[in-house]
Design a protein around this motif. Structure first.
Motif, mmCIF file in Angstrom:
data_model
loop_
_atom_site.group_PDB
_atom_site.id
_atom_site.type_symbol
_atom_site.label_atom_id
_atom_site.label_comp_id
_atom_site.label_asym_id
_atom_site.label_seq_id
_atom_site.Cartn_x
_atom_site.Cartn_y
_atom_site.Cartn_z
ATOM 1 N N GLY B 1 0.812 -1.197 0.000
ATOM 2 C CA GLY B 1 0.000 0.000 0.000
ATOM 3 C C GLY B 1 0.855 1.259 0.000
ATOM 4 N N GLN B 2 0.189 2.357 -0.109
ATOM 5 C CA GLN B 2 0.899 3.637 -0.137
ATOM 6 C C GLN B 2 1.621 3.871 1.186
ATOM 7 O OE1 GLN B 2 -1.756 6.896 -0.807
ATOM 8 N NE2 GLN B 2 -0.170 8.272 -1.509
ATOM 9 N N GLN B 3 2.906 4.243 1.112
ATOM 10 C CA GLN B 3 3.681 4.503 2.310
ATOM 11 C C GLN B 3 4.478 5.780 2.138
ATOM 12 O OE1 GLN B 3 5.987 0.877 2.999
ATOM 13 N NE2 GLN B 3 4.788 0.549 4.832
ATOM 14 N N VAL B 4 4.741 6.416 3.269
ATOM 15 C CA VAL B 4 5.565 7.624 3.284
ATOM 16 C C VAL B 4 6.672 7.407 4.298
ATOM 17 C CG1 VAL B 4 5.618 10.064 3.812
ATOM 18 C CG2 VAL B 4 3.646 9.116 2.623
ATOM 19 N N MET B 5 7.923 7.462 3.842
ATOM 20 C CA MET B 5 9.072 7.219 4.697
ATOM 21 C C MET B 5 9.706 8.554 5.048
ATOM 22 S SD MET B 5 8.759 4.031 4.782
ATOM 23 C CE MET B 5 10.230 3.603 5.698
ATOM 24 N N GLN B 6 10.090 8.694 6.311
ATOM 25 C CA GLN B 6 10.643 9.957 6.765
ATOM 26 C C GLN B 6 11.952 9.709 7.500
ATOM 27 O OE1 GLN B 6 7.712 12.248 8.887
ATOM 28 N NE2 GLN B 6 9.076 13.990 9.143
ATOM 29 N N ILE B 7 12.970 10.497 7.199
ATOM 30 C CA ILE B 7 14.269 10.394 7.867
ATOM 31 C C ILE B 7 14.832 11.782 8.139
ATOM 32 C CG2 ILE B 7 14.913 8.142 6.917
ATOM 33 C CD1 ILE B 7 16.601 9.661 4.814
ATOM 34 N N PRO B 8 15.670 11.918 9.195
ATOM 35 C CA PRO B 8 16.000 10.887 10.176
ATOM 36 C C PRO B 8 14.882 10.741 11.209
ATOM 37 C CG PRO B 8 17.055 12.929 10.778
ATOM 38 C CD PRO B 8 16.337 13.196 9.480
ATOM 39 N N GLN B 9 14.993 9.744 12.069
ATOM 40 C CA GLN B 9 13.983 9.570 13.112
ATOM 41 C C GLN B 9 14.195 10.586 14.231
ATOM 42 O OE1 GLN B 9 13.826 5.616 14.701
ATOM 43 N NE2 GLN B 9 11.952 5.999 15.888
ATOM 44 N N TYR B 10 15.465 10.863 14.543
ATOM 45 C CA TYR B 10 15.812 11.829 15.588
ATOM 46 C C TYR B 10 16.925 12.737 15.087
ATOM 47 C CZ TYR B 10 13.459 8.522 18.707
ATOM 48 O OH TYR B 10 12.545 7.691 19.295
ATOM 49 N N GLN B 11 16.931 13.947 15.604
ATOM 50 C CA GLN B 11 17.996 14.887 15.293
ATOM 51 C C GLN B 11 18.220 15.785 16.502
ATOM 52 O OE1 GLN B 11 19.402 15.256 11.736
ATOM 53 N NE2 GLN B 11 20.995 16.033 13.087
ATOM 54 N N HIS B 12 19.497 15.802 16.961
ATOM 55 C CA HIS B 12 19.863 16.703 18.051
ATOM 56 C C HIS B 12 20.773 17.770 17.468
ATOM 57 C CE1 HIS B 12 18.608 13.979 21.471
ATOM 58 N NE2 HIS B 12 18.513 13.202 20.435
ATOM 59 N N VAL B 13 20.441 19.030 17.688
ATOM 60 C CA VAL B 13 21.268 20.116 17.168
ATOM 61 C C VAL B 13 21.522 21.127 18.271
ATOM 62 C CG1 VAL B 13 20.358 19.820 14.821
ATOM 63 C CG2 VAL B 13 19.305 21.502 16.361
ATOM 64 N N GLN B 14 22.574 21.901 18.053
ATOM 65 C CA GLN B 14 22.858 23.028 18.944
ATOM 66 C C GLN B 14 22.013 24.199 18.458
ATOM 67 O OE1 GLN B 14 25.343 22.330 21.353
ATOM 68 N NE2 GLN B 14 24.631 24.176 22.396
ATOM 69 N N GLU B 15 21.511 24.970 19.377
ATOM 70 C CA GLU B 15 20.732 26.149 18.998
ATOM 71 C C GLU B 15 21.524 26.990 18.009
ATOM 72 O OE1 GLU B 15 19.632 28.708 22.239
ATOM 73 O OE2 GLU B 15 17.813 29.361 21.204
ATOM 74 N N GLY B 16 20.880 27.378 16.920
ATOM 75 C CA GLY B 16 21.556 28.166 15.899
ATOM 76 C C GLY B 16 21.964 27.348 14.686
ATOM 77 N N GLU B 17 22.043 26.031 14.849
ATOM 78 C CA GLU B 17 22.370 25.166 13.711
ATOM 79 C C GLU B 17 21.124 24.944 12.859
ATOM 80 O OE1 GLU B 17 26.017 22.438 15.492
ATOM 81 O OE2 GLU B 17 23.986 21.626 15.492
ATOM 82 N N ASP B 18 21.345 24.511 11.625
ATOM 83 C CA ASP B 18 20.236 24.220 10.727
ATOM 84 C C ASP B 18 19.753 22.780 10.918
ATOM 85 O OD1 ASP B 18 21.389 26.141 7.803
ATOM 86 O OD2 ASP B 18 20.734 26.757 9.812
ATOM 87 N N PHE B 19 18.558 22.518 10.441
ATOM 88 C CA PHE B 19 17.934 21.195 10.558
ATOM 89 C C PHE B 19 17.140 20.902 9.292
ATOM 90 C CE2 PHE B 19 15.290 17.794 12.048
ATOM 91 C CZ PHE B 19 13.979 18.116 11.734
ATOM 92 N N THR B 20 17.221 19.642 8.829
ATOM 93 C CA THR B 20 16.437 19.229 7.663
ATOM 94 C C THR B 20 15.859 17.840 7.902
ATOM 95 O OG1 THR B 20 17.914 20.457 6.184
ATOM 96 C CG2 THR B 20 16.418 18.882 5.175
ATOM 97 N N THR B 21 14.614 17.653 7.538
ATOM 98 C CA THR B 21 13.973 16.352 7.552
ATOM 99 C C THR B 21 13.443 16.050 6.156
ATOM 100 O OG1 THR B 21 12.141 15.020 8.445
ATOM 101 C CG2 THR B 21 11.847 17.399 8.479
ATOM 102 N N TYR B 22 13.518 14.756 5.768
ATOM 103 C CA TYR B 22 13.196 14.361 4.411
ATOM 104 C C TYR B 22 12.054 13.346 4.417
ATOM 105 C CZ TYR B 22 17.815 16.324 3.518
ATOM 106 O OH TYR B 22 18.902 17.162 3.448
#
Lengths: 115, 113
Positions: B1-22
């Protein structure tokens, strides 16, 4: 109301019991959805109402689950003979209409625990 | 069936850093929505993308929909502690554009001050 309201916020029940979860959508929203969210997972679709009728109930896991929306506003999700695996947060959402969807508004959810 | 995969599961960053989820799908999507869920809260709608190659911005958040309409991304520039939460992508089930959604597993963002 101002938002989607769900009651109760928490429900603890014994295995084998029957439970009802209530959802009061945003006034004027014709589309209503039920989702189930387990810990660490995304919401899982259960059923979609357009007005009073269930337009799509393909997400209901088995015949122990049933939902109604008799007057096209408030909806009740009913679970018979509850099992421990039914424990989850049950989310209700509503939107202005079903087709041409732009935004779903979620309630705070009912946390169901089956012991 | 139709599925949607998302990565990463977790992300830890320092305040001020960038973040991306796919977010990725094996099938062409009619649209993609993004939601944010704070700890203990409920999903809150952020945006919907419909057109191939579409890019939308909300302050420090940039949302993209792939040319083939099979993937999407959310990028946060210069994260703040208020960005903490789980970000979900979601796609309409089937060919219609309704609130019957298939959600990804979510990316949980932690921001260290």
């Amino acid at each position: 109301g101002a938002g989607v309201s769900q009651t109760p916020s928490n429900k603890v029940t014994e295995k084998g019991k029957y439970v009802e979860l209530r959802c009061d959508p945003i006034s004027g929203h014709t589309a209503l959805y039920w989702y189930r969210q387990s810990l660490g997972q995304g919401p899982e679709f259960l059923i979609y109402f357009q007005g009073t009728g269930a337009a799509d109930d393909s997400g209901l896991p088995n015949d122990r689950f049933f939902a109604v929306r008799p007057e096209g506003s408030v909806s009740t999700l009913k679970i018979q003979r509850t099992e421990r695996g039914d424990s989850a947060v049950y989310l209700c959402a509503s939107s202005l209409e079903g087709q041409g969807f732009t935004e779903a508004f979620f309630g705070q959810g009912t946390r169901l625990t089956v012991v | 069936g139709q599925q949607v995969m998302q990565i990463p599961q977790y992300q830890h960053v320092q305040e001020g850093e960038d973040f991306t989820t796919y977010c990725n799908s094996s099938t062409t999507l009619s649209n993609i929505q993004w939601y944010k869920q704070r700890p203990g809260g409920h999903p809150v709608f952020l945006i919907q993308l419909v057109k191939s190659g579409e890019v939308k911005k909300q302050k420090r958040l940039t949302f993209q929909f792939g040319e083939a309409k099979k993937n999407s991304s959310l990028h946060i520039t210069a994260t703040q502690t208020t960005d903490v939460g789980t970000y979900f992508c979601a796609a309409s089930r089937g060919s219609g554009n309704t609130g019957k959604l298939i959600f990804g597993q979510g990316t949980t963002l932690q921001v260290k001050p």
